[in-house]
Design a protein around this motif. Sequence first.
Motif, short mmCIF file in Angstrom:
data_model
loop_
_atom_site.label_atom_id
_atom_site.label_comp_id
_atom_site.label_asym_id
_atom_site.label_seq_id
_atom_site.Cartn_x
_atom_site.Cartn_y
_atom_site.Cartn_z
N GLU A 53 0.81 -1.21 0.00
CA GLU A 53 0.00 0.00 0.00
C GLU A 53 0.85 1.27 0.00
OE1 GLU A 53 -2.14 -3.04 2.67
OE2 GLU A 53 -0.13 -2.55 2.00
N GLU A 54 1.92 1.25 0.77
CA GLU A 54 2.71 2.47 0.90
C GLU A 54 3.29 2.89 -0.45
OE1 GLU A 54 4.00 5.70 2.90
OE2 GLU A 54 2.74 4.08 3.68
N ASP A 55 3.72 1.92 -1.25
CA ASP A 55 4.22 2.25 -2.59
C ASP A 55 3.12 2.87 -3.44
OD1 ASP A 55 6.62 1.20 -1.79
OD2 ASP A 55 6.37 -0.71 -2.84
N ALA A 56 1.93 2.29 -3.37
CA ALA A 56 0.83 2.82 -4.17
C ALA A 56 0.43 4.22 -3.72
CB ALA A 56 -0.37 1.88 -4.09
N TYR A 57 0.41 4.47 -2.41
CA TYR A 57 0.05 5.80 -1.93
C TYR A 57 1.08 6.84 -2.36
CZ TYR A 57 -3.08 3.15 1.13
OH TYR A 57 -4.04 2.32 1.60
N ALA A 58 2.36 6.46 -2.35
CA ALA A 58 3.39 7.39 -2.80
C ALA A 58 3.19 7.75 -4.27
CB ALA A 58 4.78 6.78 -2.57
N LEU A 59 2.81 6.79 -5.09
CA LEU A 59 2.55 7.08 -6.51
C LEU A 59 1.34 7.99 -6.67
CD1 LEU A 59 3.15 3.54 -8.11
CD2 LEU A 59 4.71 5.50 -8.08
N LEU A 60 0.31 7.76 -5.86
CA LEU A 60 -0.89 8.62 -5.94
C LEU A 60 -0.56 10.05 -5.55
CD1 LEU A 60 -3.63 6.27 -4.44
CD2 LEU A 60 -3.39 6.98 -6.83
N GLU A 61 0.22 10.23 -4.51
CA GLU A 61 0.57 11.58 -4.09
C GLU A 61 1.43 12.29 -5.14
OE1 GLU A 61 2.46 10.84 -0.39
OE2 GLU A 61 0.62 11.06 0.78
N ARG A 62 2.33 11.54 -5.74
CA ARG A 62 3.17 12.13 -6.80
C ARG A 62 2.33 12.53 -8.01
NH1 ARG A 62 7.77 8.64 -10.01
NH2 ARG A 62 8.17 10.18 -11.68
N ALA A 63 1.37 11.69 -8.38
CA ALA A 63 0.53 11.99 -9.55
C ALA A 63 -0.43 13.14 -9.26
CB ALA A 63 -0.26 10.75 -9.96
N ALA A 64 -0.91 13.26 -8.01
CA ALA A 64 -1.84 14.34 -7.69
C ALA A 64 -1.20 15.71 -7.89
CB ALA A 64 -2.32 14.19 -6.25
N GLY A 65 0.11 15.81 -7.64
CA GLY A 65 0.78 17.09 -7.85
C GLY A 65 1.00 17.43 -9.31
N ALA A 66 0.93 16.42 -10.19
CA ALA A 66 1.16 16.66 -11.62
C ALA A 66 -0.13 16.82 -12.42
CB ALA A 66 1.98 15.51 -12.21
N ARG A 67 -1.28 16.53 -11.82
CA ARG A 67 -2.54 16.61 -12.57
C ARG A 67 -2.94 18.05 -12.79
NH1 ARG A 67 -8.42 13.98 -10.85
NH2 ARG A 67 -9.47 14.44 -12.86
N ALA A 68 -3.57 18.31 -13.93
CA ALA A 68 -3.99 19.66 -14.31
C ALA A 68 -5.27 20.03 -13.56
CB ALA A 68 -4.22 19.74 -15.81
N THR A 69 -5.22 21.10 -12.80
CA THR A 69 -6.39 21.64 -12.09
C THR A 69 -6.40 23.16 -12.24
OG1 THR A 69 -5.14 21.80 -10.02
CG2 THR A 69 -6.40 19.77 -10.38
#
Length: 632
Positions: A460-476
Amino acid sequence: MGKSVGSTPARSTPSTRGRVAKQGRPPAGAAQGASTLTRAKIDAAAPPLPLRGVSKPKRLAATVSQPAPGAGAADRRARLAAARTGAPPVATSKAGSGLVKRAEVRTATHGASKPAALDPELERLTAELLAQADDNANLTRAVEEANERAATATSRAAAVSRAATEQVAAFEAHIRAQQAALAEQAARANAALAERAAELTAARADAAAARAAADAAGRAHADELASMRAELLAGERVRREIHDQLHALRGNIRVICRLRPPAAPTQPRAPVPPIFKTLDAGRSLELSSANAGGASKENGPPANAKWSFSFDRVLSESASQEDVFVEVAPLCQSALDGFRVAIFAYGQTGSGKTHTMTGELRARRGVGVVAAPALALPCSAGVIPRSLALLFARARQARLAGWVYAFEASLLEIYNDEIRDLLPAAPTASAPAPPKLELRHERSGDVSVIGLTAHAVLGEEDAYALLERAAGARATARTACNEHSSRSHSVFVLRVAGTHAESGEAACGSLTLVDLAGSERVKESGVCGARLKEAQQINKSLSALGDVIAALAAKERHVPFRNSKLTALLQPSLGGSAKALMVVNVASDPSCWNESLCSLRFAQKASGVRSGAVCRSASGGGGGGGVAPMPK
């Protein structure tokens, strides 16, 4: 004129004594020879004396008699004085007295004096005899002293010998005592060793018996475990069949509706009655225009109009994130079983789609947490982190049944109908910029993204780290309708590969989690420029998705999946071989009634899709338990 033999002999002068001393001590043979020669000379030079009854040698012996051993110097001086004066010597010692007596006898026997020619020779002989006597006396004293020393040494040696003998005796006694003690200890040790050997033999026998019993019990348990595993595998197959039948009865696309509570008003106003009513124990929803008083007159609903919709589940404004996940959880197991699973959130902008799908990954201070299998999640955690936690927990449980799983994750967004990698690889000298991503349709019906980065996920920790990294790159961006409006469609793909070594089965599945951008009216969002282009592309892709849903619901032969990148990417998830769940989010604010109505109509069409039997990507028997390839 010579003197008679009995007269006093001539006195020896110092010169004479010196010559005698210088001549030294003659050898024994030489002394004897000299005495013989002297007697011969005396006999030749002097006529025989008329000694009565005494022969010539005896007369000479009587005249010059050797003192007895042990006579001292005083005796010798007395004899010399007597020889000179002719008087009888006075004895000063026992040896001397004996010599004087013998001389007196001899003198009386001879009764006449020796000739004068014999005096020098007699003196010399007398001196030699006296020197010999001195030497004999010295030797006697040396012998006596040596004897005394020898006696002393002998006594000392005897004492030392006695002490050594005593020590040896004591040492031998000590050795005998030690030998006896050692013998006793050896006897005790041998007895203890024998006892231990007997115990060891008994223990070995017990261990052998216990081992035999354990082997028997192990075989029994192994047989029982094999039987239980066989039953478990059979139960898993039955569960999958029932689960598939239930999903087929519900339809390929399940739809749940979630109502978002109205936002707090910026200005005080009178309470507004709700425009939605939940019916049929949470399975139906009614939208009433009678309570849409907050809507504008231009966009207001018809008077006294009502619209009813039926879904698999309707969640009210008070529903929590856990309530939403209860409806989603069964599909997570399907991904482990080898099915393609897609879960996506649909709704207008500001309706709470991102909150439903992602929520919060990390707990904040003062916010309660829920117990997840491996990591504590905040209560506001959405569908994506909860699904990941459940998947990894189920994978760990399945390991006990013999299943081994591997996971691989990718994250992308569709922005202005272009695919962008949210987790690109680090730039290198040969590839300073990320490659352009393209879709490729496989003959098997799968759709792959060429150039998309895949990351191995161990927990889970690996997956959460990927989600946090992707959230900062998403266009909003910020719009009039939403302060944090998503300007792209976010797609999270988790590929699952499982193997069962004992049965040889292998299963490949995937879990696609989509957070769609919200539909918006340009007039109300007030966007322009780049934001306007983004809104147009979002509405266009959502319209294409609506066309695909309508074609699937009508069972048309041609489904326009390739009209947009979004529908082309979702084709494997919306087709007949996948399981999908749509969470339609609607805002309960009266001013949003028109967009809510459009979303509900779209969800109603999706709930009626029946595209055929759901297929499982799996293989079994004879596969050798190899790891199946990850689905593209």
